[in-house]
Design a protein around this motif. Sequence first.
Motif, PDB file in Angstrom:
ATOM      1  N   THR A 232      13.950  10.127 -12.694  1.00 35.83           N
ATOM      2  CA  THR A 232      15.179   9.835 -13.446  1.00 35.83           C
ATOM      3  C   THR A 232      14.865   9.379 -14.868  1.00 35.83           C
ATOM      4  O   THR A 232      15.767   9.301 -15.703  1.00 35.83           O
ATOM      5  CB  THR A 232      16.006   8.732 -12.746  1.00 35.83           C
ATOM      6  N   LYS A 233      13.606   9.068 -15.148  1.00 40.56           N
ATOM      7  CA  LYS A 233      13.225   8.673 -16.502  1.00 40.56           C
ATOM      8  C   LYS A 233      13.376   9.874 -17.427  1.00 40.56           C
ATOM      9  O   LYS A 233      12.778  10.923 -17.177  1.00 40.56           O
ATOM     10  CB  LYS A 233      11.784   8.170 -16.528  1.00 40.56           C
ATOM     11  N   PRO A 234      14.155   9.756 -18.496  1.00 36.80           N
ATOM     12  CA  PRO A 234      14.454  10.929 -19.329  1.00 36.80           C
ATOM     13  C   PRO A 234      13.363  11.285 -20.335  1.00 36.80           C
ATOM     14  O   PRO A 234      13.501  12.241 -21.078  1.00 36.80           O
ATOM     15  CB  PRO A 234      15.745  10.516 -20.045  1.00 36.80           C
TER      16      PRO A 234
END
Length: 402
Positions: A232-234
């Motif tokens: 989920t880390k962009p």
Amino acid sequence: MPADLAVIGLGPYGLPLAQAAVAAGVSTVGYATGPEAGSLSPAELRRMHSAGFRPLSDPAQLGRVRTAVICAPTPRGADGALDLGQVEAAARTLAARLRPHTTVILESPVLPGTTEEFLRPLLEKGSGLRAGRDFHLAYSPSRVDPGNRDHTPAGTPKVIGGLTPACTESAATFYGRLTDKVVRARGLREAETVQLLETNYRHVNIALVNEMAVLCHELGVDLWDVIRCAETKPFGFQAFRPGPGVGGHGAAQDLTGHATRTLRMVELAQQVNNRMPRYVVQRAATLLNEHGKSARGARVLLLGVTYKPDLADLQGTPAQEIAVRLMGLGAAVSYHDPYVPAWSVLDRPVPRADSLYEAAADADLTILLQQHRTYDLQGLSVKAQLLLDTRGATPTGAAHRL
């Protein structure tokens, strides 16, 4: 009849290129450099032929094309270095028919310097022509991802590096017919090194998550949940997932055989990935033992023996070593794979399960090695006596995960 393109080498790199060219309306012929296996289905091959693709039996027709792309495989030799034998055979075959103004492109996986120092002399000696003056010479790393429906050849940028700026432009003009974007490298070596970096990037990152899988199992941590959260880390993170080993045609390249140095991180990644089949077998034996059974005499069912989901390609599949090791422990091994009607290990046929659920219910241990779309993993987890999931594909709690 002259063709726009000749693809030399009809294996895992050549057939997809020919398929993309035919789809783009490029008149294409193909010439095999040896017994090669590609990843296209029989239906895809039939569509290519109906669209005008012509396999050649007479190499003389190679002298009637505008562009020739060498896609011969470069497997590892006994010393670990890339075997350029089929590239050499392709070059000699083409050189004897090479005509002025032809554009020659190499797509085979090679080390930096190969196009200029190995391929160029073969072409020039065999043809009497000079690269960069009489014919164009370039390198383009193959970016084939068999079975990937999200990234089509038209939507995948092609990197081009030529011997001269004119060589680069000639190759770019050709690839501009197949793809929406052409990226020009500074030269041949830069383009060759792109292939080196892209291939090793995959292997190094898979090795990292494979090591994490071993560590997390020891710590009692759910790695699959860790990856789910981490992706989920962009920025700064790309998700890779562990597995029973790394197969496929793009072998890691640690510069074995190169005169100057090797890549230590890639060497380490190879060691990590190469030991995963052994780790899977260790986990299998431990699971059997925990359930009061011995690996000797145990009925073990392997699900999915190809190297990639939904393909019939067995190149480098870790299933081979896993089966050998299980047999070495005395297990009775069988398999199920909708894409593989017959499979042999150590020159002996492995029994194939006809009914998946009946076989899983009968087996002491079922090991999911490849996640084919046809597998109902929820139903399988209910039927199997004991299930080891090496792909993290089963519902949480439904199986023992890698």
